[in-house]
Design a protein around this motif. Structure first.
Motif, PDB file in Angstrom:
ATOM      1  N   UNK A 194       6.808  -4.944 -10.262  1.00  0.00           N
ATOM      2  CA  UNK A 194       6.486  -6.372 -10.192  1.00  0.00           C
ATOM      3  C   UNK A 194       6.267  -6.858  -8.765  1.00  0.00           C
ATOM      4  N   UNK A 195       7.059  -6.344  -7.836  1.00  0.00           N
ATOM      5  CA  UNK A 195       7.013  -6.841  -6.460  1.00  0.00           C
ATOM      6  C   UNK A 195       5.767  -6.385  -5.714  1.00  0.00           C
ATOM      7  N   UNK A 196       5.047  -5.444  -6.296  1.00  0.00           N
ATOM      8  CA  UNK A 196       3.904  -4.896  -5.558  1.00  0.00           C
ATOM      9  C   UNK A 196       2.630  -5.668  -5.829  1.00  0.00           C
ATOM     10  N   UNK A 197       1.864  -5.883  -4.771  1.00  0.00           N
ATOM     11  CA  UNK A 197       0.613  -6.613  -4.965  1.00  0.00           C
ATOM     12  C   UNK A 197      -0.462  -5.654  -5.483  1.00  0.00           C
ATOM     13  N   UNK A 198      -0.325  -4.377  -5.142  1.00  0.00           N
ATOM     14  CA  UNK A 198      -1.277  -3.379  -5.609  1.00  0.00           C
ATOM     15  C   UNK A 198      -1.208  -3.261  -7.128  1.00  0.00           C
ATOM     16  N   UNK A 199      -2.326  -3.470  -7.790  1.00  0.00           N
ATOM     17  CA  UNK A 199      -2.298  -3.478  -9.245  1.00  0.00           C
ATOM     18  C   UNK A 199      -2.491  -2.104  -9.869  1.00  0.00           C
ATOM     19  N   UNK A 200      -2.939  -1.137  -9.070  1.00  0.00           N
ATOM     20  CA  UNK A 200      -3.216   0.171  -9.632  1.00  0.00           C
ATOM     21  C   UNK A 200      -1.938   1.008  -9.698  1.00  0.00           C
ATOM     22  N   UNK A 201      -1.388   1.114 -10.919  1.00  0.00           N
ATOM     23  CA  UNK A 201      -0.103   1.792 -11.074  1.00  0.00           C
ATOM     24  C   UNK A 201      -0.267   3.195 -11.650  1.00  0.00           C
ATOM     25  N   UNK A 202      -1.502   3.639 -11.823  1.00  0.00           N
ATOM     26  CA  UNK A 202      -1.753   4.918 -12.476  1.00  0.00           C
ATOM     27  C   UNK A 202      -0.962   6.066 -11.851  1.00  0.00           C
ATOM     28  N   UNK A 203      -1.054   6.191 -10.537  1.00  0.00           N
ATOM     29  CA  UNK A 203      -0.380   7.293  -9.847  1.00  0.00           C
ATOM     30  C   UNK A 203       1.135   7.172  -9.983  1.00  0.00           C
ATOM     31  N   UNK A 204       1.628   5.924 -10.012  1.00  0.00           N
ATOM     32  CA  UNK A 204       3.078   5.712 -10.117  1.00  0.00           C
ATOM     33  C   UNK A 204       3.594   6.104 -11.498  1.00  0.00           C
TER      34      UNK A 204
END
Ligand SMILES: Nc1ncnc2c1ncn2[C@@H]1O[C@H](COP(=O)(O)OP(=O)(O)O)[C@@H](O)[C@H]1O
Ligand SMILES: [Mg+2]
Lengths: 310, 250
Positions: free
Chosen positions: B118-128
């Motif tokens: 939630x805290x991340x501005x980066x929306x691409x979570x695929x790698x995570x």
């Protein structure tokens, strides 16, 4: 059969009006376990402010004031915005300071806010009811409501509009809560505020947004109610507010589709009860439903059987 | 990589990531932390050990901003965290898998993980997602299941995975082995080592002091709200008092 269709549709429309207030109750209860009784009064302000925006002159505090005379479709969003801000201010001043106090304190504060708002409305707009301007799109040149017939039942276009707007609002709200990041933060905050904060959620902001949305929906309900019944009055929010609370409990408090379903069911039950049993007891049906529900399925129709809290 | 064979850095050298300076925390009248100080260097694994109620979780809460110290300071990467609310602390790269897991029970596994980011501005979570599902394959099988229906061990993995989704520079794990079957405990510590070797500094709280110290560079022993011992993990493992009190006298 004609009468049946008529009562069904009347009940459906009434139920939509209940549902619009019920979502506010349900969202706010879901997140801070507070029954914000003031939603009935925010509904009332929604009607009054819509009238203010639509007329060219109105009496405020006993003085005649000129007004913009806007179109209904412009007036209502403005009223919703103003009431939304009012809702956020109420949360900030009357509920947030009591966030960690015993729940009864916040409930009493809510009742106090509700009475205060009724008195404020009375001071501003007077104690007599104000009539709601007709909406040209839904009115014939002769001043009659534009309508059509289904199986002999007369259905006005305004009623259709109320039902349509409510459905759109409910679907949009449900998508917002289930699909967006802020919606997810709302659900997370409802389940565990401390852990939500750990994730980076500003829980106070989420609560403010919940009040913002709930108040705007209530205002929309009030504006539509005023336009259907052609009036606004300081006490107009009391009874619909109470019914909407029952609708929220009926659907399973904390649950948005439940609030919609509960509102509609309640509207239809009232409409049929008034028609086929006795109109003198119209309001009693809502309470009979509440009592039966609390006896047999206290978690509501769509509520989970386990406690809403983790 | 066995951390015990690597010369562990003393707080005197290396880059201090987190500097907790003499903090006092109260819960109403309860004086839970009575002057806790500790330092964590970049890329270390540090363990807090101590009996139940010693103040380990409170220390993590204070670092995360959930419990505000009445006196003392917490400095993270040179920045005083005093006025920083909890929801902003995680944005600075400090995340936590809290005691008792605290999974959102009515959200799916995937949504729980999304909350972690939630805290991340980066929306691409695929790698995570890929990283978390690689570390904890069972979570990928349970993606759409509500968090509340997972077993205790699975919830523990979800809590860790969720904390990783924030891409923390400093990851705090409060009793990650709690509720796990013994065969999983070792696995969890292997995963902790793996996360650390990928460049994440780790602050660990454990009842399972033996295993925790095995993977750690250094450790602190907390008793009734105070640090009573601080040393290299290898020294703590050998310390007779520590052995007696926390390592089952082994
Ligand atoms: N929310 C709370 N309210 C009051 N006292 C608390 C609270 N949380 C912890 N404490 C007290 O603070 C002390 C430290 O607790 P904690 O940090 O949870 O210890 P540990 O994690 O080492 O078991 C204990 O005495 C505990 O009872
Ligand atoms: Mg603890």
């Amino acid at each position: 059969m004609t009468a049946f269709i008529q009562y069904l549709f009347n009940g459906l429309m009434l139920g939509c009006l209940y549902a619009l207030i019920a979502v506010g109750y349900t969202m706010v209860y879901g997140i801070i376990e507070l029954i914000n009784f003031a939603f009935g009064e925010l509904f009332m302000f929604g009607a009054y402010i819509s009238i203010m925006m639509m007329v060219s002159k109105i009496t405020l505090f006993g003085h005649e004031v000129s007004m913009p005379g806007l179109n209904f479709f412009l007036a209502v969003p403005i009223a919703m915005a103003i009431v939304a801000i009012l809702g956020v201010v109420i949360e900030r001043l009357a509920y947030r300071p009591l966030r960690n106090a015993p729940r009864l304190a916040a409930l009493i504060s809510a009742i106090g806010v509700s009475i205060l708002l009724q008195n404020v409305a009375q001071a501003i707009f007077g104690s007599k009811q104000v009539s709601f301007p007709t909406i040209s799109l839904f009115t014939t040149a002769e001043g009659q409501a534009k309508s059509f017939q289904i199986g002999g039942a007369i259905i006005t276009w305004l009623q259709v509009f109320v039902v349509g707007v409510t459905i759109v609002a409910m679907v949009a709200l449900n998508l917002y809560v289930s699909r967006t990041k802020m919606g997810r933060a709302m659900r997370a905050s409802a389940q565990d505020k401390r852990t939500s904060a750990l994730m980076g959620v500003n829980v106070n902001r989420v609560i403010a947004i919940t009040f913002l949305i709930g108040s705007a929906m209530g205002a929309l309900g009030g504006a539509l109610y005023g336009s259907v019944y052609h009036f606004a009055a300081p006490q107009m929010g009391f009874s619909p507010g109470l019914k909407a609370f029952i609708a929220a409990v009926l659907g399973g408090i904390g649950n948005i589709p439940g609030a919609f379903l509960g509102g509609i069911l309640l509207g239809i039950i009232e409409s049929f009860g008034a028609a086929y049993v006795s109109s003198r007891y119209q309001s009693a049906f809502a309470f009979i439903v509440l009592i039966l529900l609390l006896c047999f399925k206290p978690s509501g129709l769509l509520g989970s059987t386990v406690s809403q809290k983790a | 990589m066995d951390p015990n064979t690597v010369p562990s850095q003393s707080p005197a050298n290396g880059e201090v990531v987190l500097d907790v300076q003499d903090i006092h925390v109260y819960y109403g009248q309860v004086h839970a932390l009575k002057g806790v100080s500790l330092q964590i260097m970049r890329n270390e694994i540090v363990t807090l050990i101590g009996a139940n109620g010693a103040g380990k979780s409170t220390t993590l809460s204070a670092i995360s901003g959930l419990a505000k110290p009445r006196t003392g300071r917490i400095v993270y990467e040179g920045r005083d965290l005093s006025g920083v609310p909890a929801y902003d602390v995680v944005k600075l790269g400090l995340s936590q898998s809290p005691e008792g897991r605290r999974i959102f029970p009515r959200m799916s596994v995937k949504e729980n993980l999304e909350m972690g980011a939630f805290s991340r501005s980066n929306k691409d979570l695929g790698a995570d997602f890929e990283r978390v599902y690689h570390l904890f394959p069972v979570l990928s099988e349970r993606k759409s299941q509500p968090g509340g229906t997972l077993s205790g061990g699975e919830q523990q993995m979800l809590a860790m995975g969720r904390a990783l989704m924030a891409r923390p520079k400093l990851l705090m794990l409060d009793e990650p082995s709690m509720g796990l079957a013994p065969m999983f405990v070792e696995k969890i510590f292997d995963i902790i080592k793996e996360i650390n070797s990928q460049g994440t500094t780790i602050l660990l709280v454990e009842q399972n002091a033996n295993v925790a110290l095995e993977v750690s560079n250094r450790g602190y022993v907390i008793e009734t709200g105070q640090v009573v011992l601080a040393d290299k993990a290898s020294e703590l493992l050998k310390n007779p008092q520590v052995q007696e009190a926390y390592l089952g006298g082994a």
